[in-house]
Motif scaffolding. Structure first.
Motif, PDB file in Angstrom:
ATOM      1  N   PHE A  19     -20.951 -15.858 -17.148  1.00 32.27           N
ATOM      2  CA  PHE A  19     -21.540 -14.661 -17.737  1.00 32.27           C
ATOM      3  C   PHE A  19     -20.562 -13.942 -18.668  1.00 32.27           C
ATOM      4  O   PHE A  19     -20.906 -13.567 -19.784  1.00 32.27           O
ATOM      5  CB  PHE A  19     -21.994 -13.703 -16.626  1.00 32.27           C
ATOM      6  N   VAL A  20     -19.326 -13.790 -18.226  1.00 31.90           N
ATOM      7  CA  VAL A  20     -18.351 -13.003 -18.982  1.00 31.90           C
ATOM      8  C   VAL A  20     -17.652 -13.829 -20.053  1.00 31.90           C
ATOM      9  O   VAL A  20     -17.431 -13.355 -21.171  1.00 31.90           O
ATOM     10  CB  VAL A  20     -17.309 -12.383 -18.027  1.00 31.90           C
ATOM     11  N   GLY A  21     -17.302 -15.058 -19.743  1.00 31.08           N
ATOM     12  CA  GLY A  21     -16.494 -15.858 -20.666  1.00 31.08           C
ATOM     13  C   GLY A  21     -15.118 -16.107 -20.092  1.00 31.08           C
ATOM     14  O   GLY A  21     -14.874 -15.878 -18.897  1.00 31.08           O
ATOM     15  N   ASP A  22     -14.172 -16.542 -20.954  1.00 33.43           N
ATOM     16  CA  ASP A  22     -12.841 -16.904 -20.436  1.00 33.43           C
ATOM     17  C   ASP A  22     -11.826 -16.842 -21.563  1.00 33.43           C
ATOM     18  O   ASP A  22     -12.167 -16.736 -22.751  1.00 33.43           O
ATOM     19  CB  ASP A  22     -12.880 -18.304 -19.839  1.00 33.43           C
ATOM     20  N   PHE A  23     -10.542 -16.923 -21.153  1.00 31.34           N
ATOM     21  CA  PHE A  23      -9.470 -17.028 -22.135  1.00 31.34           C
ATOM     22  C   PHE A  23      -9.586 -18.355 -22.874  1.00 31.34           C
ATOM     23  O   PHE A  23     -10.005 -19.377 -22.296  1.00 31.34           O
ATOM     24  CB  PHE A  23      -8.107 -16.902 -21.445  1.00 31.34           C
ATOM     25  N   ASN A  24      -9.215 -18.337 -24.108  1.00 31.43           N
ATOM     26  CA  ASN A  24      -9.405 -19.505 -24.964  1.00 31.43           C
ATOM     27  C   ASN A  24      -8.655 -20.737 -24.447  1.00 31.43           C
ATOM     28  O   ASN A  24      -9.150 -21.871 -24.566  1.00 31.43           O
ATOM     29  CB  ASN A  24      -8.947 -19.187 -26.390  1.00 31.43           C
ATOM     30  N   ASP A  25      -7.470 -20.506 -23.874  1.00 30.31           N
ATOM     31  CA  ASP A  25      -6.687 -21.642 -23.375  1.00 30.31           C
ATOM     32  C   ASP A  25      -6.780 -21.798 -21.864  1.00 30.31           C
ATOM     33  O   ASP A  25      -6.077 -22.619 -21.266  1.00 30.31           O
ATOM     34  CB  ASP A  25      -5.213 -21.521 -23.790  1.00 30.31           C
ATOM     35  N   GLY A  26      -7.638 -20.985 -21.233  1.00 26.37           N
ATOM     36  CA  GLY A  26      -7.832 -21.086 -19.793  1.00 26.37           C
ATOM     37  C   GLY A  26      -6.758 -20.445 -18.949  1.00 26.37           C
ATOM     38  O   GLY A  26      -6.820 -20.500 -17.715  1.00 26.37           O
ATOM     39  N   VAL A  27      -5.747 -19.827 -19.586  1.00 24.72           N
ATOM     40  CA  VAL A  27      -4.654 -19.192 -18.845  1.00 24.72           C
ATOM     41  C   VAL A  27      -4.948 -17.704 -18.690  1.00 24.72           C
ATOM     42  O   VAL A  27      -5.154 -16.993 -19.686  1.00 24.72           O
ATOM     43  CB  VAL A  27      -3.306 -19.388 -19.566  1.00 24.72           C
ATOM     44  N   ASN A  28      -4.973 -17.212 -17.455  1.00 26.61           N
ATOM     45  CA  ASN A  28      -5.299 -15.811 -17.190  1.00 26.61           C
ATOM     46  C   ASN A  28      -4.149 -14.900 -17.607  1.00 26.61           C
ATOM     47  O   ASN A  28      -3.044 -14.975 -17.052  1.00 26.61           O
ATOM     48  CB  ASN A  28      -5.603 -15.625 -15.696  1.00 26.61           C
ATOM     49  N   LEU A  29      -4.394 -14.049 -18.592  1.00 25.52           N
ATOM     50  CA  LEU A  29      -3.382 -13.113 -19.079  1.00 25.52           C
ATOM     51  C   LEU A  29      -3.519 -11.730 -18.467  1.00 25.52           C
ATOM     52  O   LEU A  29      -2.739 -10.833 -18.790  1.00 25.52           O
ATOM     53  CB  LEU A  29      -3.467 -13.003 -20.607  1.00 25.52           C
ATOM     54  N   PHE A  30      -4.515 -11.553 -17.579  1.00 29.35           N
ATOM     55  CA  PHE A  30      -4.679 -10.249 -16.924  1.00 29.35           C
ATOM     56  C   PHE A  30      -3.619 -10.109 -15.832  1.00 29.35           C
ATOM     57  O   PHE A  30      -3.825 -10.472 -14.677  1.00 29.35           O
ATOM     58  CB  PHE A  30      -6.085 -10.119 -16.331  1.00 29.35           C
ATOM     59  N   LYS A  31      -2.466  -9.590 -16.233  1.00 30.84           N
ATOM     60  CA  LYS A  31      -1.353  -9.370 -15.317  1.00 30.84           C
ATOM     61  C   LYS A  31      -1.019  -7.885 -15.294  1.00 30.84           C
ATOM     62  O   LYS A  31      -1.204  -7.177 -16.289  1.00 30.84           O
ATOM     63  CB  LYS A  31      -0.120 -10.161 -15.760  1.00 30.84           C
ATOM     64  N   LYS A  32      -0.528  -7.409 -14.141  1.00 36.03           N
ATOM     65  CA  LYS A  32      -0.255  -5.997 -13.972  1.00 36.03           C
ATOM     66  C   LYS A  32       0.568  -5.445 -15.127  1.00 36.03           C
ATOM     67  O   LYS A  32       1.632  -5.972 -15.468  1.00 36.03           O
ATOM     68  CB  LYS A  32       0.480  -5.756 -12.654  1.00 36.03           C
ATOM     69  N   GLY A  33       0.048  -4.386 -15.753  1.00 39.00           N
ATOM     70  CA  GLY A  33       0.755  -3.686 -16.820  1.00 39.00           C
ATOM     71  C   GLY A  33       0.738  -4.361 -18.166  1.00 39.00           C
ATOM     72  O   GLY A  33       1.246  -3.808 -19.151  1.00 39.00           O
ATOM     73  N   ALA A  34       0.156  -5.551 -18.267  1.00 39.93           N
ATOM     74  CA  ALA A  34       0.223  -6.326 -19.508  1.00 39.93           C
ATOM     75  C   ALA A  34      -0.896  -5.935 -20.470  1.00 39.93           C
ATOM     76  O   ALA A  34      -2.049  -5.783 -20.065  1.00 39.93           O
ATOM     77  CB  ALA A  34       0.143  -7.807 -19.203  1.00 39.93           C
TER      78      ALA A  34
END
Length: 843
Positions: A286-301
């Motif tokens: 439903f939402v989608g994903d990062f283009n390279d599949g690597v999760n960049l949602f990291k604390k403070g980033a």
């Protein structure tokens, strides 16, 4: 007469108790003597509907010799499984309440006030209507029809004849509905994420996780019969989490209870979103994903927007960057008072159940001064897990094909047109009151603001009002303002079933039918994935001299106005309303009621009309069966275009941005200035995303050490059942409450520190005022808070609701200690979320 719970259940299973103290009813006498009173062959089940809450369930009444002795769910109703909750049973006692208004009355004491006896005397309907129309014609003569206001409380499907047409043809813009004193803020979140301004349905049969944000669906809120019937299955197949400072009935039946500090729900919502994103648990379909599949949602980033490709959503990365990147469970724990490990556990469980997961909104979490963004954050969780219009998730529901009120524009004269262009009396659209219903500045209603506007004569003076099925000086926060406003109002006509607090200020009182059993109308609603329309009919002859409050009164008023030289309204009724079966125009108020009702519902019962739902053969078939059901709605119906500015489910709300910028432009200022004017803390783009706002509370913590919150009863029939014996006798069905009492629930640790024990009489004081009630020490409220049910504290309404009618209430009315404040973006009254602090004294 007092009865035990066992006898009550026997009564419900057999015939029902009509009303204690009323003689001459065989069912009552037989039950008191222990005789068998099972329904006999002489009786008949007749379809009608309950208006004890906004579900408006289809029910049936068992009528014997012209008397209602029992109720049940309508077996034809798919929305309620043919079941009912406790509320319709109480309606029988409301019908036979000896304290009802029986005939029209007029005031003879010109002095108005809480302690003033109105000295009502009986009059005829003709005199009552003539008096009202004289006042209205006086306003037209003075070219000031806008100084008339119509107050609408609970209503039925025929309401617009009185609420809209009568008001606008006369020439006033001031048709004021009650809705914002009990809702609206919870609609804000779904609208500014998916462009849906309404209550939601829920796919409970298929869900695997339910987050209740202050909701108590097995007892109150909406869809109670459906939820009561299915909750056991839900508990077996799903995890239920209730977020509430009180151990509610739903919390007691949940796997997890999160006793949040009132008003801090928003901290939990954004922290749950943080966990879902930082751990990669969002619904990628439903939402989608990062283009390279690597999760960049990291604390403070800070995450580059271009690194993520969304599917059916918009703004996920902006939301993270503007709000979520630092909203950890540890951060939320400090604010909400919930352990961080529980927040982690709930977030993971909710996400792993996707898309069969429900984030269930309610007034409890949203109706606070800064509650709009809480409801956005809570509903955004449905977007994160892809449960919007999905199996086991949240649903919009199917539409019910009903006719609309006929256009009345041709019947408005110049005076009417000029008057209806005046500003609304509730100050909607003012800089500090955007009331952004459906994206429009001033599109919503600010019911509770009318008292201030009347007192300040801003934007002008109100000289007369008609109120139907509402009790504003009891049901609005800051209730004392309404008493003052009604004291100085030159003329008030009140249409009501029982003489309430508002009646005490009336000049003319008109008796209304007891809606469930004496009135012809209908209503529509939804539950269990079905939309429906249910008939409401007079299953018995009215006991007293009543006229249908919406259609009948409008017709009589139109006739009277015509006699005085203003025939426009009567011409409109006679020309635009026809009986679909006969083609005839109505000639009296009874014919008008039936013709308009048939006209609105024609598509439902006409077998030749195209519709997606039940097939009925005739009007009489609709009356007999009592309900028309839609088909189940299609999943994913709006995924290709949600109706938002981006057409997507919006985490960064371009829809809200356009609404706020439009309101700011209207007042020649900035969005930041609007945020400040509406008491919000957000600045810049944070105003366009779901975010945490520190709750605003009235009262200094040093002087007022406890946070006050209120809740609803499963026995409240729109707060109109307190004058029934069963309401008082069985008030302890609400967790922590007591029969025949009004208790403030205090944690035992707090009670010990105050030297207060259960049963003590206490005075609760806030910056707004004081009330007296009984203390109840109970572990089901979190320390530092005091919880109290809404519904007691009537000083009018009847000899059961009040200890001494007109003088001494039974308990205290919460609205006398809750200050008048607002969630200004939606227009909602702020009554939840710990909006006020209190202090407690032993009396």
């Amino acid at each position: 007469m007092k009865i035990t719970r066992r006898r009550f259940l026997q009564a419900s299973a057999a015939t029902g108790l009509l009303v204690a103290g009323t003689t001459g009813f065989p069912a009552l006498q037989a039950l008191a003597q222990g005789e068998n009173t099972a329904p006999s062959a002489e009786g008949k089940w007749m379809s009608t509907l309950c208006q004890g809450c906004t579900t408006w369930c289809a029910i049936q009444a068992y009528v014997v010799n012209g008397r209602v002795i029992k109720v049940r769910g309508n077996p034809n109703s798919k929305a309620s499984h043919g079941k009912i909750c406790p509320r319709p049973h109480l309606a029988i006692q409301q019908l036979y309440d000896p304290d009802r208004v029986k005939v029209p009355m007029k005031r003879t004491n010109p002095v108005k006030g809480r302690n003033e006896d109105p000295k009502f005397v009986p009059i005829t309907w003709e005199e009552a209507i003539d008096t009202i129309s004289d006042k209205m014609m006086e306003l037209r003569k003075n070219n000031e029809p806008e100084k008339y206001v119509f107050f609408r409380g609970r209503y039925s499907g025929t309401t617009d004849v009185l609420y809209d047409a009568t008001t606008k043809v006369f020439g006033s813009p001031n048709n004021i509905s009650h809705s914002s004193i009990c809702a609206e803020a919870e609609k804000f979140g779904p609208y500014y994420t998916e462009a849906y301004w309404d209550y939601r349905d829920y796919d409970l049969a298929e869900t695997r996780y339910v987050l209740n944000w202050g909701a108590d669906p097995v007892a109150s809120n909406r869809q109670v019969p459906h939820v009561m019937n299915i909750w056991g299955n839900v508990a077996d197949q799903a995890t239920i989490v209730t977020i509430d400072p009180r151990l509610s009935a739903s919390a007691a039946k949940s796997q997890e209870w999160m006793p949040v500090i009132p008003g801090e729900d928003g901290a939990l919502a954004v922290a749950i979103a943080y966990v879902i994103l930082s751990e990669g648990l969002w619904n990628k379909d439903f939402v989608g994903d990062f283009n390279d599949g690597v999760n960049l949602f990291k604390k403070g980033a800070i995450v580059p927007v271009e690194s993520f490709t969304e599917k059916y959503t918009s703004g996920i990365v902006k939301w993270w960057n503007l709000e979520l990147k630092d909203r950890t469970p540890e951060w939320a724990s400090e604010r909400a008072g919930i352990p961080a490990d529980q927040i982690f556990r709930v977030a993971r469980g909710f996400a792993k159940a996707a898309p069969r997961a429900i984030s269930w909104l309610s007034p409890g979490s949203s109706m606070q001064v800064r509650g709009a963004y809480t409801t956005m954050a809570a509903h955004a969780l449905n977007g994160l897990v892809g449960s919007v219009e999905n199996v086991g998730g949240t649903l919009r529901g199917s539409s019910v094909p009903l006719a609309k009120l006929p256009s009345y524009e041709a019947y408005q004269d110049d005076t009417s047109k000029k008057g209806t262009k005046a500003k609304k009396i509730d100050q909607r659209g003012y800089k500090e009151f955007p009331a952004l219903k459906s994206g429009k500045s001033g599109g919503g209603v600010l019911t509770n603001r009318v008292a201030d506007a009347m007192l300040d004569k801003d934007p002008y003076e109100i000289k007369m009002a008609i109120a139907d099925w509402c009790n504003l000086p009891f049901s609005c926060t800051g209730a004392q303002r309404w008493e003052k406003a009604l004291e100085q109002l030159p003329f008030l006509a009140h249409i009501t079933t029982n003489p309430s607090e508002m009646t005490q200020y009336a000049d003319i009182v008109l008796p209304a039918p007891m809606h469930v059993f004496e009135k012809w109308s209908f209503n529509k609603s939804k539950a269990n994935k079905y939309g429906f329309a249910a008939i409401q009919q007079a299953v018995v002859e009215p006991l007293w001299d009543v006229v249908n409050d919406e259609t009948g009164f409008s017709w009589l008023l139109a006739e009277s106005l015509a006699k005085k030289g203003f025939p426009n309204l009567l011409d409109y009724f006679k020309t635009e309303v026809k009986d679909p079966e006969t083609g005839k125009a109505p000639t009296n108020h009874e014919e008008f009621t039936m013709a308009y009702l048939k006209q609105l519902t024609h598509a439902l019962w006409d077998p030749t009309a195209e519709k997606k739902g039940d097939t009925l053969n005739s009007w009489q078939d609709f009356v007999d069966k009592g309900v028309w059901n839609t088909v189940e709605p299609a999943y994913f119906k709006n995924w290709d275009d949600f109706g938002t500015k981006t057409t997507k489910f919006e985490f960064y709300s371009e829809t809200l941005k356009a609404a706020l910028e439009g309101h700011a432009e209207k007042h020649k200022t900035t969005v930041d200035d609007i945020m400040q004017a509406t008491k919000y803390l957000a600045k810049g783009e944070q105003a366009f995303v779901p975010h945490y706002e520190e709750p605003l509370r009235h009262g200094d913590a040093t002087e007022y050490p406890f946070i006050f919150f209120e809740h609803r009863s499963r026995l409240n029939r729109e707060a109109r059942s307190a004058n029934t014996l069963w309401y008082q006798e069985f008030k302890d069905v609400d967790p922590g409450d007591e029969a025949w009492d009004d208790v403030a629930k205090i944690n035992p640790a707090d009670g010990a520190s105050l030297g207060i024990q259960s049963g003590d009489t206490i005075r609760i004081t806030s910056p707004q005022g004081s009330i007296t009630c009984t203390a109840k020490l109970w572990e089901g409220v979190r320390p530092g808070t005091v919880g109290k049910c809404y519904g007691q504290g009537h000083w009018a309404y009847g000899k059961i609701a009040a200890l001494e009618y007109g003088k001494k209430p039974r308990g205290g009315n919460n609205n006398e200690i809750l200050p008048s404040d607002f969630e200004r973006l939606s227009g909602s009254t702020a009554r939840h979320g710990g909006v006020t602090r209190i202090k407690i004294e032993k009396v």
